[in-house]
Design an enzyme around this catalytic site. Sequence first.
Site, PDB file in Angstrom:
ATOM      1  N   HIS A  16       0.739  -1.148   0.060  1.00 34.19           N
ATOM      2  CA  HIS A  16      -0.057   0.055   0.070  1.00 34.19           C
ATOM      3  C   HIS A  16       0.883   1.297   0.021  1.00 34.19           C
ATOM      4  CE1 HIS A  16      -3.292  -2.372   2.177  1.00 34.19           C
ATOM      5  NE2 HIS A  16      -3.642  -2.246   1.052  1.00 34.19           N
ATOM      6  N   LYS A  40     -17.365  -6.198   5.914  1.00 35.37           N
ATOM      7  CA  LYS A  40     -15.805  -6.762   6.212  1.00 35.37           C
ATOM      8  C   LYS A  40     -15.604  -6.679   7.655  1.00 35.37           C
ATOM      9  CE  LYS A  40     -12.309  -6.843   2.612  1.00 35.37           C
ATOM     10  NZ  LYS A  40     -11.346  -6.061   2.047  1.00 35.37           N
ATOM     11  N   ARG A  92      -2.174  -6.586  -8.260  1.00 40.87           N
ATOM     12  CA  ARG A  92      -1.227  -7.783  -7.834  1.00 40.87           C
ATOM     13  C   ARG A  92      -1.226  -8.790  -8.853  1.00 40.87           C
ATOM     14  NH1 ARG A  92      -3.329  -7.767  -2.060  1.00 40.87           N
ATOM     15  NH2 ARG A  92      -4.992  -7.403  -3.444  1.00 40.87           N
ATOM     16  N   SER A 130      -3.059  -7.354   3.397  1.00 38.43           N
ATOM     17  CA  SER A 130      -3.193  -7.244   4.668  1.00 38.43           C
ATOM     18  C   SER A 130      -3.467  -8.730   5.262  1.00 38.43           C
ATOM     19  CB  SER A 130      -4.386  -6.406   4.890  1.00 38.43           C
ATOM     20  OG  SER A 130      -4.176  -4.994   4.545  1.00 38.43           O
TER      21      SER A 130
HETATM   22  P1  ADP Z   1      -9.993  -3.414  -0.635  1.00 39.62           P
HETATM   23  O1  ADP Z   1     -10.587  -4.069   0.437  1.00 39.62           O
HETATM   24  O2  ADP Z   1     -10.588  -2.296  -1.026  1.00 39.62           O
HETATM   25  O3  ADP Z   1      -9.230  -4.189  -1.572  1.00 39.62           O
HETATM   26  P2  ADP Z   1      -7.194  -3.320   0.468  1.00 39.62           P
HETATM   27  O4  ADP Z   1      -6.630  -2.377   1.581  1.00 39.62           O
HETATM   28  O5  ADP Z   1      -7.091  -4.607   0.475  1.00 39.62           O
HETATM   29  O6  ADP Z   1      -8.864  -2.586   0.210  1.00 39.62           O
HETATM   30  O7  ADP Z   1      -6.505  -2.759  -0.961  1.00 39.62           O
HETATM   31  C1  ADP Z   1      -6.835  -1.317  -1.424  1.00 39.62           C
HETATM   32  C2  ADP Z   1      -5.998  -1.295  -2.744  1.00 39.62           C
HETATM   33  O8  ADP Z   1      -4.669  -1.593  -2.730  1.00 39.62           O
HETATM   34  C3  ADP Z   1      -6.537  -2.357  -3.605  1.00 39.62           C
HETATM   35  O9  ADP Z   1      -6.634  -1.871  -5.130  1.00 39.62           O
HETATM   36  C4  ADP Z   1      -5.496  -3.376  -3.694  1.00 39.62           C
HETATM   37  O10 ADP Z   1      -5.496  -4.161  -5.146  1.00 39.62           O
HETATM   38  C5  ADP Z   1      -4.245  -2.798  -3.755  1.00 39.62           C
HETATM   39  N1  ADP Z   1      -3.055  -3.325  -3.028  1.00 39.62           N
HETATM   40  C6  ADP Z   1      -3.144  -4.219  -2.047  1.00 39.62           C
HETATM   41  N2  ADP Z   1      -1.856  -4.932  -1.623  1.00 39.62           N
HETATM   42  C7  ADP Z   1      -1.227  -4.165  -2.467  1.00 39.62           C
HETATM   43  C8  ADP Z   1       0.165  -4.547  -2.789  1.00 39.62           C
HETATM   44  N3  ADP Z   1       0.941  -5.528  -2.271  1.00 39.62           N
HETATM   45  N4  ADP Z   1       0.798  -3.788  -3.827  1.00 39.62           N
HETATM   46  C9  ADP Z   1      -0.059  -3.058  -4.592  1.00 39.62           C
HETATM   47  N5  ADP Z   1      -1.394  -2.791  -4.420  1.00 39.62           N
HETATM   48  C10 ADP Z   1      -1.944  -3.310  -3.537  1.00 39.62           C
END
Ligand code: ADP
Length: 162
Positions: A16, A40, A92, A130
């Site tokens: 992130h 969630k 990803r 996460s």
């Molecule tokens: P959500 O529940 O909205 O998917 P996340 O916090 O899991 O929220 O992810 C937010 C955004 O960040 C999403 O677009 C996800 O694909 C992206 N993301 C999560 N982990 C990574 C990573 N390791 N590298 C790049 N983008 C990521």
Amino acid sequence: MKVCYPGTFDPITNGHLDIIKRAVSLYDEVTVLIMRNPAKKSLFTETERRQMIEACLRSLPERDRITVEIGSGLTVEYAKKIQASAIIRGIRAVSDYEYELLNATANMYINDRIETLLLIARPEYSFLSSSVVKEIGANHGDISGMVPQEICGLVSAKLNSL
Ligand code: ADP
């Protein structure tokens, strides 16, 4: 141009943070948007997640061009409210793309003036989520390379207390 980067950030990971840094190198202003999602179940409260993100951003030179907010409702409506021209998301794998494509198209249907911009994860972070952090940390694995060092102790302590 102002963009927003919505997500759950439960907790923020190095993946992130990399997206945030890349977004702020491309655009003038970035709002990291912790979107409330009643469906969630999260480990950290929204306030805890905001505090953790802010702790990780504190040392960035671009800090004054990044804000962190907690939002609810439709992301695209929230983006409009804060006058962001685009929504940033990270990709990803192909599975992320399928999900993001549907979301971006639905958002376009609601408001076609707000673009969705997809940034490709760096290879070293492409496995990182996460959920992976929580899974490894809850089983006493080493998460120090997965989350920013500012929050590593806090995340480990929370996971160890489960
Ligand atoms: P959500 O529940 O909205 O998917 P996340 O916090 O899991 O929220 O992810 C937010 C955004 O960040 C999403 O677009 C996800 O694909 C992206 N993301 C999560 N982990 C990574 C990573 N390791 N590298 C790049 N983008 C990521």
